[in-house]
Design a protein around this motif. Structure first.
Motif, PDB file in Angstrom:
ATOM      1  N   THR A   1      18.326   2.558  12.392  1.00 52.00           N
ATOM      2  CA  THR A   1      19.137   2.497  13.609  1.00 52.00           C
ATOM      3  C   THR A   1      18.298   2.397  14.877  1.00 52.00           C
ATOM      4  OG1 THR A   1      19.194   4.914  13.743  1.00 52.00           O
ATOM      5  CG2 THR A   1      20.979   3.836  12.545  1.00 52.00           C
ATOM      6  N   SER A   2      17.002   2.124  14.759  1.00 56.63           N
ATOM      7  CA  SER A   2      16.136   2.113  15.944  1.00 56.63           C
ATOM      8  C   SER A   2      16.346   0.872  16.816  1.00 56.63           C
ATOM      9  CB  SER A   2      14.667   2.197  15.539  1.00 56.63           C
ATOM     10  OG  SER A   2      14.252   0.998  14.928  1.00 56.63           O
ATOM     11  N   GLY A   3      16.797  -0.228  16.227  1.00 58.75           N
ATOM     12  CA  GLY A   3      17.043  -1.439  16.996  1.00 58.75           C
ATOM     13  C   GLY A   3      15.892  -2.428  16.974  1.00 58.75           C
ATOM     14  N   LYS A   4      14.713  -2.018  16.529  1.00 60.80           N
ATOM     15  CA  LYS A   4      13.578  -2.929  16.421  1.00 60.80           C
ATOM     16  C   LYS A   4      13.602  -3.609  15.057  1.00 60.80           C
ATOM     17  CE  LYS A   4      10.599   0.316  18.579  1.00 60.80           C
ATOM     18  NZ  LYS A   4       9.264   0.877  18.562  1.00 60.80           N
ATOM     19  N   GLN A   5      13.251  -4.890  15.045  1.00 59.81           N
ATOM     20  CA  GLN A   5      13.300  -5.637  13.791  1.00 59.81           C
ATOM     21  C   GLN A   5      12.245  -5.135  12.804  1.00 59.81           C
ATOM     22  OE1 GLN A   5      12.909  -9.847  14.193  1.00 59.81           O
ATOM     23  NE2 GLN A   5      13.362 -10.230  12.047  1.00 59.81           N
ATOM     24  N   ASP A   6      11.061  -4.773  13.298  1.00 60.14           N
ATOM     25  CA  ASP A   6      10.015  -4.274  12.402  1.00 60.14           C
ATOM     26  C   ASP A   6      10.450  -2.979  11.720  1.00 60.14           C
ATOM     27  OD1 ASP A   6       8.466  -6.371  13.207  1.00 60.14           O
ATOM     28  OD2 ASP A   6       7.282  -5.205  14.642  1.00 60.14           O
ATOM     29  N   ASP A   7      11.058  -2.080  12.469  1.00 56.21           N
ATOM     30  CA  ASP A   7      11.530  -0.831  11.891  1.00 56.21           C
ATOM     31  C   ASP A   7      12.661  -1.071  10.906  1.00 56.21           C
ATOM     32  OD1 ASP A   7       9.709   0.698  13.249  1.00 56.21           O
ATOM     33  OD2 ASP A   7      11.098   1.333  14.827  1.00 56.21           O
ATOM     34  N   LEU A   8      13.516  -2.021  11.207  1.00 53.56           N
ATOM     35  CA  LEU A   8      14.646  -2.312  10.333  1.00 53.56           C
ATOM     36  C   LEU A   8      14.180  -2.840   8.977  1.00 53.56           C
ATOM     37  CD1 LEU A   8      17.714  -2.447  10.015  1.00 53.56           C
ATOM     38  CD2 LEU A   8      17.606  -4.770  10.918  1.00 53.56           C
ATOM     39  N   VAL A   9      13.239  -3.772   8.977  1.00 51.08           N
ATOM     40  CA  VAL A   9      12.726  -4.331   7.717  1.00 51.08           C
ATOM     41  C   VAL A   9      12.015  -3.248   6.918  1.00 51.08           C
ATOM     42  CG1 VAL A   9      11.071  -5.956   6.732  1.00 51.08           C
ATOM     43  CG2 VAL A   9      12.552  -6.676   8.601  1.00 51.08           C
ATOM     44  N   PHE A  10      11.176  -2.457   7.585  1.00 53.46           N
ATOM     45  CA  PHE A  10      10.464  -1.366   6.917  1.00 53.46           C
ATOM     46  C   PHE A  10      11.447  -0.339   6.358  1.00 53.46           C
ATOM     47  CE2 PHE A  10       8.272   2.765   7.179  1.00 53.46           C
ATOM     48  CZ  PHE A  10       7.275   2.528   6.254  1.00 53.46           C
ATOM     49  N   GLY A  11      12.458   0.009   7.139  1.00 53.09           N
ATOM     50  CA  GLY A  11      13.449   0.981   6.697  1.00 53.09           C
ATOM     51  C   GLY A  11      14.254   0.499   5.518  1.00 53.09           C
ATOM     52  N   ILE A  12      14.632  -0.769   5.510  1.00 52.48           N
ATOM     53  CA  ILE A  12      15.398  -1.323   4.388  1.00 52.48           C
ATOM     54  C   ILE A  12      14.566  -1.305   3.110  1.00 52.48           C
ATOM     55  CG2 ILE A  12      16.366  -3.472   3.460  1.00 52.48           C
ATOM     56  CD1 ILE A  12      17.450  -4.027   6.273  1.00 52.48           C
ATOM     57  N   ILE A  13      13.307  -1.690   3.207  1.00 53.38           N
ATOM     58  CA  ILE A  13      12.442  -1.707   2.027  1.00 53.38           C
ATOM     59  C   ILE A  13      12.265  -0.298   1.472  1.00 53.38           C
ATOM     60  CG2 ILE A  13      10.082  -2.105   1.228  1.00 53.38           C
ATOM     61  CD1 ILE A  13      10.035  -4.524   3.159  1.00 53.38           C
ATOM     62  N   ILE A  14      11.960   0.645   2.338  1.00 52.99           N
ATOM     63  CA  ILE A  14      11.757   2.017   1.883  1.00 52.99           C
ATOM     64  C   ILE A  14      13.054   2.631   1.381  1.00 52.99           C
ATOM     65  CG2 ILE A  14      11.134   4.350   2.645  1.00 52.99           C
ATOM     66  CD1 ILE A  14       8.728   2.553   2.356  1.00 52.99           C
ATOM     67  N   PHE A  15      14.109   2.492   2.167  1.00 50.99           N
ATOM     68  CA  PHE A  15      15.361   3.191   1.900  1.00 50.99           C
ATOM     69  C   PHE A  15      16.109   2.653   0.689  1.00 50.99           C
ATOM     70  CE2 PHE A  15      19.655   4.675   3.078  1.00 50.99           C
ATOM     71  CZ  PHE A  15      19.355   6.001   3.327  1.00 50.99           C
ATOM     72  N   PHE A  16      16.127   1.358   0.504  1.00 52.56           N
ATOM     73  CA  PHE A  16      16.940   0.782  -0.561  1.00 52.56           C
ATOM     74  C   PHE A  16      16.155   0.346  -1.796  1.00 52.56           C
ATOM     75  CE2 PHE A  16      19.610   0.037   3.221  1.00 52.56           C
ATOM     76  CZ  PHE A  16      20.718   0.745   2.809  1.00 52.56           C
ATOM     77  N   ILE A  17      14.830   0.260  -1.702  1.00 54.14           N
ATOM     78  CA  ILE A  17      14.046  -0.176  -2.856  1.00 54.14           C
ATOM     79  C   ILE A  17      13.157   0.946  -3.383  1.00 54.14           C
ATOM     80  CG2 ILE A  17      12.296  -1.795  -3.676  1.00 54.14           C
ATOM     81  CD1 ILE A  17      13.462  -3.810  -1.642  1.00 54.14           C
ATOM     82  N   LEU A  18      12.276   1.474  -2.539  1.00 56.99           N
ATOM     83  CA  LEU A  18      11.301   2.454  -3.011  1.00 56.99           C
ATOM     84  C   LEU A  18      11.880   3.846  -3.211  1.00 56.99           C
ATOM     85  CD1 LEU A  18       8.173   1.435  -0.932  1.00 56.99           C
ATOM     86  CD2 LEU A  18       8.664   0.955  -3.311  1.00 56.99           C
ATOM     87  N   LEU A  19      12.722   4.298  -2.306  1.00 54.66           N
ATOM     88  CA  LEU A  19      13.273   5.652  -2.411  1.00 54.66           C
ATOM     89  C   LEU A  19      14.071   5.874  -3.701  1.00 54.66           C
ATOM     90  CD1 LEU A  19      13.568   8.393  -1.036  1.00 54.66           C
ATOM     91  CD2 LEU A  19      15.572   7.508   0.115  1.00 54.66           C
ATOM     92  N   PRO A  20      14.967   4.969  -4.091  1.00 53.85           N
ATOM     93  CA  PRO A  20      15.660   5.192  -5.371  1.00 53.85           C
ATOM     94  C   PRO A  20      14.723   5.195  -6.571  1.00 53.85           C
ATOM     95  CG  PRO A  20      16.847   3.584  -4.078  1.00 53.85           C
ATOM     96  CD  PRO A  20      15.555   3.825  -3.373  1.00 53.85           C
ATOM     97  N   LEU A  21      13.686   4.367  -6.557  1.00 50.26           N
ATOM     98  CA  LEU A  21      12.734   4.351  -7.668  1.00 50.26           C
ATOM     99  C   LEU A  21      11.985   5.668  -7.775  1.00 50.26           C
ATOM    100  CD1 LEU A  21      11.206   0.775  -7.330  1.00 50.26           C
ATOM    101  CD2 LEU A  21      12.677   1.617  -9.147  1.00 50.26           C
ATOM    102  N   ILE A  22      11.527   6.186  -6.654  1.00 50.61           N
ATOM    103  CA  ILE A  22      10.752   7.417  -6.652  1.00 50.61           C
ATOM    104  C   ILE A  22      11.609   8.602  -7.049  1.00 50.61           C
ATOM    105  CG2 ILE A  22       9.491   9.022  -5.155  1.00 50.61           C
ATOM    106  CD1 ILE A  22       8.597   6.487  -3.569  1.00 50.61           C
ATOM    107  N   VAL A  23      12.774   8.731  -6.448  1.00 52.32           N
ATOM    108  CA  VAL A  23      13.644   9.876  -6.724  1.00 52.32           C
ATOM    109  C   VAL A  23      14.150   9.837  -8.168  1.00 52.32           C
ATOM    110  CG1 VAL A  23      15.846  10.934  -6.122  1.00 52.32           C
ATOM    111  CG2 VAL A  23      14.280  10.226  -4.328  1.00 52.32           C
ATOM    112  N   THR A  24      14.540   8.673  -8.639  1.00 56.36           N
ATOM    113  CA  THR A  24      15.016   8.559 -10.014  1.00 56.36           C
ATOM    114  C   THR A  24      13.902   8.871 -11.013  1.00 56.36           C
ATOM    115  OG1 THR A  24      16.597   6.882  -9.313  1.00 56.36           O
ATOM    116  CG2 THR A  24      16.144   7.039 -11.669  1.00 56.36           C
ATOM    117  N   GLY A  25      12.708   8.382 -10.748  1.00 59.49           N
ATOM    118  CA  GLY A  25      11.576   8.663 -11.636  1.00 59.49           C
ATOM    119  C   GLY A  25      11.259  10.140 -11.709  1.00 59.49           C
TER     120      GLY A  25
END
Length: 71
Positions: free
Chosen positions: A32-56
């Motif tokens: 929700t920061s409004g910057k494109q760099d933060d948005l891309v980084f947040g999407i990658i971490i939040f929707f790809i890496l976080l579920p993998l780490i927590v599920t593992g």
């Protein structure tokens, strides 16, 4: 040794919950920061890496609790 495995299984599950909680708190603001760099980084971490780490971590803890590693 089995008691230690069960104890560490609980530790892994609690670690999965802690990682999920703190990561949502930290990286949720990136979405929700409004910057494109933060948005891309947040999407990658939040929707790809976080579920993998927590599920593992959670599956590893569950297997330790149910004595799947006895073999």
């Amino acid at each position: 040794m089995n008691a230690l495995k069960k104890y560490l299984g609980v530790v892994w599950i609690l670690l999965a919950v802690a990682v999920a909680y703190y990561s949502i708190g930290i990286f949720g603001s990136k979405l929700t920061s409004g910057k494109q760099d933060d948005l891309v980084f947040g999407i990658i971490i939040f929707f790809i890496l976080l579920p993998l780490i927590v599920t593992g971590l959670a599956i590893f803890g569950y297997y330790a609790l149910t004595n799947e590693y006895d073999d």
